[in-house]
Design an enzyme around this catalytic site. Sequence first.
Site, PDB file in Angstrom:
ATOM      1  N   PHE A 108      42.310  14.766  38.554  1.00 28.73           N
ATOM      2  CA  PHE A 108      41.595  15.859  38.678  1.00 28.73           C
ATOM      3  C   PHE A 108      42.533  17.194  39.160  1.00 28.73           C
ATOM      4  O   PHE A 108      42.195  18.115  39.746  1.00 28.73           O
ATOM      5  CB  PHE A 108      40.599  15.884  39.571  1.00 28.73           C
ATOM      6  CG  PHE A 108      39.478  14.947  39.662  1.00 28.73           C
ATOM      7  CD1 PHE A 108      38.670  14.956  38.453  1.00 28.73           C
ATOM      8  CD2 PHE A 108      39.151  13.869  40.481  1.00 28.73           C
ATOM      9  CE1 PHE A 108      37.774  13.904  38.152  1.00 28.73           C
ATOM     10  CE2 PHE A 108      38.434  13.005  40.474  1.00 28.73           C
ATOM     11  CZ  PHE A 108      37.620  12.806  39.258  1.00 28.73           C
TER      12      PHE A 108
ATOM     13  N   THR B 124      39.539  10.312  31.275  1.00 30.50           N
ATOM     14  CA  THR B 124      38.863  11.234  30.364  1.00 30.50           C
ATOM     15  C   THR B 124      38.691  10.404  29.055  1.00 30.50           C
ATOM     16  O   THR B 124      37.816  10.935  28.282  1.00 30.50           O
ATOM     17  CB  THR B 124      39.682  12.229  30.383  1.00 30.50           C
ATOM     18  OG1 THR B 124      40.963  12.003  29.939  1.00 30.50           O
ATOM     19  CG2 THR B 124      39.696  13.186  31.455  1.00 30.50           C
TER      20      THR B 124
ATOM     21  N   ARG C 128      37.375  21.408  17.708  1.00 32.03           N
ATOM     22  CA  ARG C 128      36.853  20.080  17.242  1.00 32.03           C
ATOM     23  C   ARG C 128      36.532  19.006  18.449  1.00 32.03           C
ATOM     24  O   ARG C 128      37.449  18.939  19.233  1.00 32.03           O
ATOM     25  CB  ARG C 128      37.713  19.673  16.098  1.00 32.03           C
ATOM     26  CG  ARG C 128      37.423  18.151  15.703  1.00 32.03           C
ATOM     27  CD  ARG C 128      38.429  17.498  14.746  1.00 32.03           C
ATOM     28  NE  ARG C 128      38.411  17.953  13.597  1.00 32.03           N
ATOM     29  CZ  ARG C 128      38.933  17.670  12.362  1.00 32.03           C
ATOM     30  NH1 ARG C 128      39.744  16.614  12.492  1.00 32.03           N
ATOM     31  NH2 ARG C 128      38.633  18.064  11.213  1.00 32.03           N
TER      32      ARG C 128
ATOM     33  N   ASN D 119      35.283  12.952  20.493  1.00 31.80           N
ATOM     34  CA  ASN D 119      34.401  12.104  20.774  1.00 31.80           C
ATOM     35  C   ASN D 119      33.129  12.462  21.217  1.00 31.80           C
ATOM     36  O   ASN D 119      33.349  13.006  22.613  1.00 31.80           O
ATOM     37  CB  ASN D 119      35.181  11.073  21.665  1.00 31.80           C
ATOM     38  CG  ASN D 119      34.191   9.770  21.764  1.00 31.80           C
ATOM     39  OD1 ASN D 119      33.098   9.926  22.069  1.00 31.80           O
ATOM     40  ND2 ASN D 119      34.936   8.567  21.855  1.00 31.80           N
TER      41      ASN D 119
ATOM     42  N   GLY E  83      39.012  19.341  28.961  1.00 32.82           N
ATOM     43  CA  GLY E  83      39.196  18.766  30.355  1.00 32.82           C
ATOM     44  C   GLY E  83      38.665  19.725  31.599  1.00 32.82           C
ATOM     45  O   GLY E  83      37.782  19.146  32.588  1.00 32.82           O
ATOM     46  N   GLU E  84      39.047  20.969  31.343  1.00 34.01           N
ATOM     47  CA  GLU E  84      38.683  21.755  32.589  1.00 34.01           C
ATOM     48  C   GLU E  84      37.416  22.651  32.289  1.00 34.01           C
ATOM     49  O   GLU E  84      36.560  22.975  33.187  1.00 34.01           O
ATOM     50  CB  GLU E  84      39.628  23.019  32.624  1.00 34.01           C
ATOM     51  CG  GLU E  84      41.016  22.409  32.338  1.00 34.01           C
ATOM     52  CD  GLU E  84      41.828  21.542  33.355  1.00 34.01           C
ATOM     53  OE1 GLU E  84      41.336  21.806  34.330  1.00 34.01           O
ATOM     54  OE2 GLU E  84      42.832  20.721  32.911  1.00 34.01           O
TER      55      GLU E  84
END
Lengths: 338, 735
Positions: free
Chosen positions: B236, B463, B622, B625, B698-699
């Site tokens: 994080f 992640t 895009r 997953n 991620g953010e």
Amino acid sequence: MTPFQYARANDVADAIKQIATDPSAKFIAGGTNLIDLIKYDVEGPTRLIDISHLPLRSVEPTSAGGVLIGAMVPNTDLAYHPMIEQRYPLLARAIMSGASQQLRNMASTGGNLVQRTRCFYFYDTTTPCNKREPGSGCSAIDGVNRINAILGTSEACIATHPSDMCVALAALEATVHVAGPAGTRTIALADFHRLPGNTPQRDTNLEPDEIITAIELPPQGFSANYSYLKIRDRLSYAFALVSVAAALELDGDTIKDARLALGGVAHKPWRSSAAETVLRGERANASAFARAADILLHGAKGYGHNNFKIGLARRAIMRTLAQAARGTPQSNSDKKIR
Amino acid sequence: MASYIGSATSRIDGRAKVTGEARYAGEFNVPGLVHGYVVESAIPKGRVVGIDTSGALEVDGVIDVLTHRNRPPMADNDDAYKDEVATEKGSPYRPLYDDRILFGGQPLALVLAEDWESARVAASRVRIEYQKEPHVTDLHAQRDTAFAINTPEKPRGDAAKAFASAAVRHAAEYFIPTEHHNPMELFASTAIWDDGRLTVYDKTQGVQNVQQYLCGVFKMKPDAVRVMSPYMGGGFGAGLRPQYQVVLAVLGARALKRPVRVMLTRAQMYALGYRPATIERLALGANSGGTLDAMTHEAIAVTSQFEEFARNDVGWGNLLYKSPNAKFEHKLVKLDVPTSCDMRAPGAATGVYALECAMDELAVALKTDPVQLRLQCYSDRNQGEDIPYTSKQLRECYRQGAAAFGWDKRKAEPRSMRDGSELVGWGMASGVWEALQMPATVRIVLTANGHAEVATAASDIGTGTYTIMAQVAADMLGLPIDNISVKLGDSTLPQCPLEGGSWIASSVCNAIANTARAVRGDLLKLAKGMKDSPLADASVDEVALMDGKIVSKRDASRAVPIASAMHSGNAERITREEANKVAEDKSHARNVHSAVFAEVKVDEELGVIRVTRVVNAVAAGRILNLKTAHSQVMGGVVWGIGMALHEETLFDHRFGRVMNANIAEYHVPVNADVHDIEVIFVEEPDEIVNPLGIKGLGEIGIVGVAAAIANAVYHATGKRVRDLPITLDKVVQFN
């Protein structure tokens, strides 16, 4: 951290004998609080006497019509015990609103009574704290005191007792059975925990060489009209800002008997016979509940961050009494407060 | 062709994690391992005038106690301590360097013992004598000392004048307290010293960053230091900069010439980095038609006395809304605390919270629906740079998010929706983050048996980096995913940046594509060398790797099995290493966007808040997953709930100490606080941002969530709470 020796007690007599020989020894049962305190250097027993194997694990009816709960019964087992669920659901709900499943699995009934405060300063050994180090001062009075007490405080200490279970036990007028070198005795739950006064280092009236063997519940379980409402800063796994145990015996909508205890607001579960007396014979309605709340909260004092607890407690009392009167106790799974 | 990319592939490292086979930095056991326990400073500022270690040394099993007085040598210049993400200005903290105390909880001694418990016992017997100095830890009290730093956002027009003459104005201050990351895994390092060579297992988001840092601090040659971090139990941002335990572990290992592990306790982790407490001031002026004329965003954030850490809090409005007049200012206040650091969506989690609450307040003042106001102010260009976006499907996020949430049933008036004893509130907010790419190199080793190893020095901080890399490699190499193994978290692997900023997916996956293309070229050469090759006249871009074959894109019947091509050329393996191409092109803005909708139910009398529903519609290029992406955004929403309602590092400023340094009292959401979370990925094809159209995730999941909840609390109660966390006593006036 202080190194300690470990010994196991075989029976109650053995436990009493062992603790008598070593004033720096402590009993350990579930260890859910004591181990933390040892790690934080708040407690430093040189000897741990393991009482978790003592044959004090039964929940049995008493000849007086109540229930006797062995001190080593895990909190989870107690909360799910059919006799407790059916006859004393207030106690079951209070237990289930505390801690987490894992902690409740480990924690014992007796240990729950003697858990220590969660005051931040008690745990931080770099700061003054009269409970941890008598005479050093109270950092919480002018410090971060959102979680601290509003009732029964002293200039020496504004810590709270963190238990949920004990709030229900107080309302149910439980009795604590203890054994010591001089034999056995019973202590009313109301007299078990102390107010801080000038000796905040002493949480309870249990003597250092005594052991809790059982908790006795009287016959009246208030299983029809009760509620335990816990208000906290998140919806589970947090100590109470304010919790309320309410139990009523109703005749129609007239209150025949009432019990009311608060958690998270004082050094002990907070009860007032006057607040309960004022409810008796009254209609179960908001104005009666408000009068009881005002009496129970008489003399409440905030210390800055926790001022809100006074008003919160008043509203929580009224809501919990209303839930109890309606016969719709607060649910632990659905966090909505009805 | 893309059979794995975009699918909901389960984590390839899932089995290793649930079986315990995956090992973390504190789990590498080596013979003769020594355990270190940190002794921290009890005061926030001053000097150590005496350390008595005699009591500690008497404890059975204790080998030594290191302090600044007896530690092995370390570099004595700031540059040596500057890691990849060190602040531009300032002197990085040097662990156990000298007698100066810069913050509470600073390590002052390291007890080294044969076992962890002996070290812990001994640590409590180290006696430290302090010379105290006056300290400051309260941002509000020190506010007057704030100084401005350079921000890239330049002013436009005259925001103050435009605000003064605006038809509708809103100005207010918002506050976010200090927050700590609290990753599940404790920070730990195991350092193995072997005759001048150092191997370190570290909890870090960047093994090469730590490797380079240790080379500087200990004046070692790069090939003598190897840093590994194969798995990480949450980072994080806390693991971006090398943390002090890695230095202590190496000091111990060098002093004793034995392997040393230092694992921090949960409480000790509150003396690492944190999200800085920040005061945000917004001033928005709109014309009567409901578009912005003036936008001013100022932030005042905490940093340490010795470094100037700052992230972009104030520039996000430039990306979301048109305003001819705008002004941005970022200030810092230096306190006697550790240096603040990156924490999920640094700058945006805080800055966008304030911006989006202010927009909600402006919508109320304008009597306009909050979504409608955002559409009226919508900007198709980055206002600061005046350039278009590579892609921006934020309008679609608003539309799909609102539809899924049922926003059209919202009654505008606060306190107008109700469910029994609870007031119901619906709020929304926008989210925005950057779509970054950093240089990364990937090595692929393809063996004739149809297996490929894909390797780079990235960290998978939980992640799903292992998994998306395997997916992309499998598609690019035309192999089943089970035939792909991924190697990460080792500083000796090909160059890779830190795992941060949401850039790893785009950087690494584009590098895989380039490397796979090179492998394809090698295979084609081998295929062409075969007798009567059906691919004799094909070029590398005319063939693809599919189902274990090299196949002509024009005529699928013209194909050569990969194994045949390699066997015919006697090639047992093909090894290739290529980098991604990081665009220098400044003609487009690169961002991800989201629209967050939240429902809260607030007990009218007691103020208890429940977040009953959140919809987060994300446009992030895009999606590689669906499963890990969904988890990633859902986790961001959960954290946003915590930011809105729970999280706060409590200081006692008299002592300069954190009072709730444990996860019982530092509240994050538990299951009971989390209800329905719906994640929507909005289609966003993007051929400009990078060849694979990946933007990173991620953010963005956390950005806007706290604002949406805060706005929902206002809508429910009519009470505007501007300082986080929103606790029940801020919502209801009790006394």
